[in-house]
Design a protein around this motif. Structure first.
Motif, PDB file in Angstrom:
ATOM      1  N   PRO A  51      36.765  36.015  40.615  1.00  0.00           N
ATOM      2  CA  PRO A  51      37.398  36.422  41.890  1.00  0.00           C
ATOM      3  C   PRO A  51      36.441  37.070  42.875  1.00  0.00           C
ATOM      4  O   PRO A  51      36.403  36.697  44.054  1.00  0.00           O
ATOM      5  CB  PRO A  51      38.500  37.393  41.425  1.00  0.00           C
ATOM      6  CG  PRO A  51      38.820  36.955  40.044  1.00  0.00           C
ATOM      7  CD  PRO A  51      37.519  36.518  39.453  1.00  0.00           C
ATOM      8  N   PHE A  52      35.684  38.052  42.414  1.00  0.00           N
ATOM      9  CA  PHE A  52      34.752  38.705  43.346  1.00  0.00           C
ATOM     10  C   PHE A  52      33.633  37.762  43.763  1.00  0.00           C
ATOM     11  O   PHE A  52      33.165  37.814  44.909  1.00  0.00           O
ATOM     12  CB  PHE A  52      34.160  39.957  42.687  1.00  0.00           C
ATOM     13  CG  PHE A  52      33.285  40.752  43.610  1.00  0.00           C
ATOM     14  CD1 PHE A  52      33.831  41.558  44.587  1.00  0.00           C
ATOM     15  CD2 PHE A  52      31.897  40.684  43.509  1.00  0.00           C
ATOM     16  CE1 PHE A  52      33.034  42.287  45.444  1.00  0.00           C
ATOM     17  CE2 PHE A  52      31.084  41.403  44.362  1.00  0.00           C
ATOM     18  CZ  PHE A  52      31.654  42.214  45.339  1.00  0.00           C
ATOM     19  N   THR A  53      33.197  36.899  42.864  1.00  0.00           N
ATOM     20  CA  THR A  53      32.146  35.943  43.202  1.00  0.00           C
ATOM     21  C   THR A  53      32.625  34.960  44.260  1.00  0.00           C
ATOM     22  O   THR A  53      31.836  34.532  45.113  1.00  0.00           O
ATOM     23  CB  THR A  53      31.697  35.188  41.939  1.00  0.00           C
ATOM     24  OG1 THR A  53      31.421  36.124  40.897  1.00  0.00           O
ATOM     25  CG2 THR A  53      30.443  34.378  42.210  1.00  0.00           C
ATOM     26  N   VAL A  54      33.902  34.586  44.224  1.00  0.00           N
ATOM     27  CA  VAL A  54      34.453  33.711  45.263  1.00  0.00           C
ATOM     28  C   VAL A  54      34.326  34.372  46.641  1.00  0.00           C
ATOM     29  O   VAL A  54      33.933  33.737  47.622  1.00  0.00           O
ATOM     30  CB  VAL A  54      35.924  33.372  44.952  1.00  0.00           C
ATOM     31  CG1 VAL A  54      36.583  32.674  46.137  1.00  0.00           C
ATOM     32  CG2 VAL A  54      36.010  32.486  43.720  1.00  0.00           C
ATOM     33  N   TRP A  55      34.630  35.649  46.703  1.00  0.00           N
ATOM     34  CA  TRP A  55      34.529  36.349  47.983  1.00  0.00           C
ATOM     35  C   TRP A  55      33.087  36.467  48.446  1.00  0.00           C
ATOM     36  O   TRP A  55      32.793  36.361  49.640  1.00  0.00           O
ATOM     37  CB  TRP A  55      35.159  37.736  47.864  1.00  0.00           C
ATOM     38  CG  TRP A  55      36.634  37.698  48.027  1.00  0.00           C
ATOM     39  CD1 TRP A  55      37.580  37.713  47.039  1.00  0.00           C
ATOM     40  CD2 TRP A  55      37.349  37.606  49.255  1.00  0.00           C
ATOM     41  NE1 TRP A  55      38.828  37.641  47.579  1.00  0.00           N
ATOM     42  CE2 TRP A  55      38.730  37.580  48.940  1.00  0.00           C
ATOM     43  CE3 TRP A  55      36.966  37.549  50.585  1.00  0.00           C
ATOM     44  CZ2 TRP A  55      39.721  37.494  49.902  1.00  0.00           C
ATOM     45  CZ3 TRP A  55      37.958  37.468  51.558  1.00  0.00           C
ATOM     46  CH2 TRP A  55      39.307  37.436  51.221  1.00  0.00           C
ATOM     47  N   GLY A  67      24.804  35.224  41.162  1.00  0.00           N
ATOM     48  CA  GLY A  67      24.341  35.141  39.786  1.00  0.00           C
ATOM     49  C   GLY A  67      23.891  36.484  39.240  1.00  0.00           C
ATOM     50  O   GLY A  67      24.129  36.801  38.070  1.00  0.00           O
ATOM     51  N   VAL A  68      23.253  37.284  40.083  1.00  0.00           N
ATOM     52  CA  VAL A  68      22.833  38.627  39.661  1.00  0.00           C
ATOM     53  C   VAL A  68      24.054  39.478  39.333  1.00  0.00           C
ATOM     54  O   VAL A  68      24.091  40.199  38.316  1.00  0.00           O
ATOM     55  CB  VAL A  68      21.976  39.284  40.757  1.00  0.00           C
ATOM     56  CG1 VAL A  68      21.755  40.764  40.458  1.00  0.00           C
ATOM     57  CG2 VAL A  68      20.635  38.576  40.874  1.00  0.00           C
ATOM     58  N   ALA A  98      30.844  31.009  36.135  1.00  0.00           N
ATOM     59  CA  ALA A  98      31.268  31.745  37.328  1.00  0.00           C
ATOM     60  C   ALA A  98      30.695  31.132  38.596  1.00  0.00           C
ATOM     61  O   ALA A  98      31.404  30.996  39.610  1.00  0.00           O
ATOM     62  CB  ALA A  98      30.851  33.214  37.209  1.00  0.00           C
ATOM     63  N   LEU A  99      29.422  30.736  38.570  1.00  0.00           N
ATOM     64  CA  LEU A  99      28.821  30.157  39.767  1.00  0.00           C
ATOM     65  C   LEU A  99      29.442  28.805  40.117  1.00  0.00           C
ATOM     66  O   LEU A  99      29.720  28.526  41.291  1.00  0.00           O
ATOM     67  CB  LEU A  99      27.309  30.017  39.573  1.00  0.00           C
ATOM     68  CG  LEU A  99      26.493  31.307  39.608  1.00  0.00           C
ATOM     69  CD1 LEU A  99      25.012  30.999  39.445  1.00  0.00           C
ATOM     70  CD2 LEU A  99      26.726  32.066  40.903  1.00  0.00           C
ATOM     71  N   VAL A 100      29.664  27.969  39.122  1.00  0.00           N
ATOM     72  CA  VAL A 100      30.236  26.643  39.401  1.00  0.00           C
ATOM     73  C   VAL A 100      31.647  26.768  39.952  1.00  0.00           C
ATOM     74  O   VAL A 100      31.987  26.190  41.000  1.00  0.00           O
ATOM     75  CB  VAL A 100      30.212  25.780  38.127  1.00  0.00           C
ATOM     76  CG1 VAL A 100      30.984  24.482  38.349  1.00  0.00           C
ATOM     77  CG2 VAL A 100      28.770  25.464  37.733  1.00  0.00           C
ATOM     78  N   LEU A 101      32.500  27.533  39.260  1.00  0.00           N
ATOM     79  CA  LEU A 101      33.889  27.657  39.693  1.00  0.00           C
ATOM     80  C   LEU A 101      34.001  28.382  41.032  1.00  0.00           C
ATOM     81  O   LEU A 101      34.756  27.956  41.921  1.00  0.00           O
ATOM     82  CB  LEU A 101      34.701  28.392  38.621  1.00  0.00           C
ATOM     83  CG  LEU A 101      34.806  27.693  37.263  1.00  0.00           C
ATOM     84  CD1 LEU A 101      35.553  28.565  36.272  1.00  0.00           C
ATOM     85  CD2 LEU A 101      35.486  26.341  37.402  1.00  0.00           C
TER      86      LEU A 101
END
Length: 311
Positions: A183-187, A231-232, A116-119
């Motif tokens: 998706p939410f991590t991108v935002w 990450g959290v 998730a972090l990389v993408l």
């Protein structure tokens, strides 16, 4: 004979337009109004009451994990674990299924956080720093994906993993978790990337650094709090997820901790739930989360300005 006053008895000279120094000095000890003190005391009491209500379930879980099931099912509640023991924790660890479930959850959560972090980081950089065709469509697609209910995708996800032989596997569950978290991590990361001026990298490149070196030495340290926060979020979503794992992990040998906890409650031969062991298992499930927060909480605010100033 006339006399002139000496320096010790001469009157102080006051300049025009200025007031004496002692006239503008504020009072040394000015007490706040009584109403303000009462208001602060009431707010403190309300905050304390909210904190007690919030912490009481955690406290109840901890003390229940130390008591036998006979005392927990009695009519009188116990608010202090007198004559408590760690027998419930021993029973959970000796069950033989906790360690495999813990290993499964750690593997799935680790892969989900990294993916998730990389993408999301690469996507946030592309959306924030570059202008390309389809940029708005991509942002709109991210918003629409977040609106889809997870329950509506269960059948498609199950068939997809079944056709690719990824049911009951760490990779299969990690792919679904990462797809839900990205998706939410991108935002989240998009806001952090947009808050770092691109001029910092340009100034570093003027000083002789390459674009990659400028990004690693200047921009990346400033984005560290955003990466930790993302990450959290990814860790909590993957560690606590239950419904997707219940669908795509039907085998008894491949279960994450939330699914294992459900099966652990239902494996009692006497059909009576041993709440002491359930609370002990819940406490053990929460330990990795606490350890993770202790490791990253000091980095949540670090790196905000590190790397932005030379020398």
């Amino acid at each position: 004979m006339t006399t002139t006053p000496d320096a010790t008895t001469a009157a102080p000279v006051v300049r025009a337009g200025s007031a004496p120094r002692h006239a503008t000095r504020p009072p040394a000890h000015r007490r706040p109004p009584l109403g303000r003190l009462v208001g602060k005391a009431l707010l403190s009491l309300v905050a304390l009451a909210v904190a007690v209500v919030w912490a009481f379930p955690v406290y109840w879980m901890l003390i229940s994990s130390l008591l036998p099931n006979v005392r927990l099912t009695s009519g009188a509640p116990t608010f202090w674990p007198t004559r408590g023991s760690f027998d419930n924790f021993g029973a959970v660890l000796d069950s033989g299924s906790f360690v495999p479930a813990l290993r499964m959850s750690l593997a799935v959560t680790g892969l989900t956080v990294v993916a998730a972090l990389v993408l999301a980081f690469l996507a946030a950089l592309a959306v924030s720093r570059f202008r390309f065709r389809g940029r708005r469509s991509f942002i709109l697609a991210v918003l629409i994906i977040q609106m889809l209910p997870a329950e509506g995708l269960f059948i498609a996800q199950y068939k997809m993993l079944s056709s690719t032989q990824l049911l009951n596997t760490v990779i299969g569950v990690s792919v679904l978790y990462a797809a839900a978290v990205v998706p939410f991590t991108v935002w989240m990361l998009r806001g952090f990337v947009a808050g770092v001026p691109a001029e910092l990298e340009e100034a570093a490149m003027v000083d002789g650094l390459s674009r990659t070196q400028a990004f690693v030495r200047i921009t990346l340290p400033l984005l560290a709090p955003g990466l930790v926060a993302s990450g959290v979020y990814a860790f909590l979503q993957a560690w606590n997820e239950f419904t997707v794992a219940l669908v795509v992990l039907p085998a008894d040998s491949a279960k994450t901790l939330p699914v294992w906890l459900r099966s652990f409650v239902q494996t009692s031969a006497s059909r009576e739930v041993d709440w002491g062991q359930v609370m002990a298992a819940s406490t053990l499930l929460a330990v990795p989360v606490i350890v993770f927060f202790l490791l990253v909480q000091g980095r949540m605010t670090s790196g905000l300005v590190s790397g932005a100033v030379k020398g």
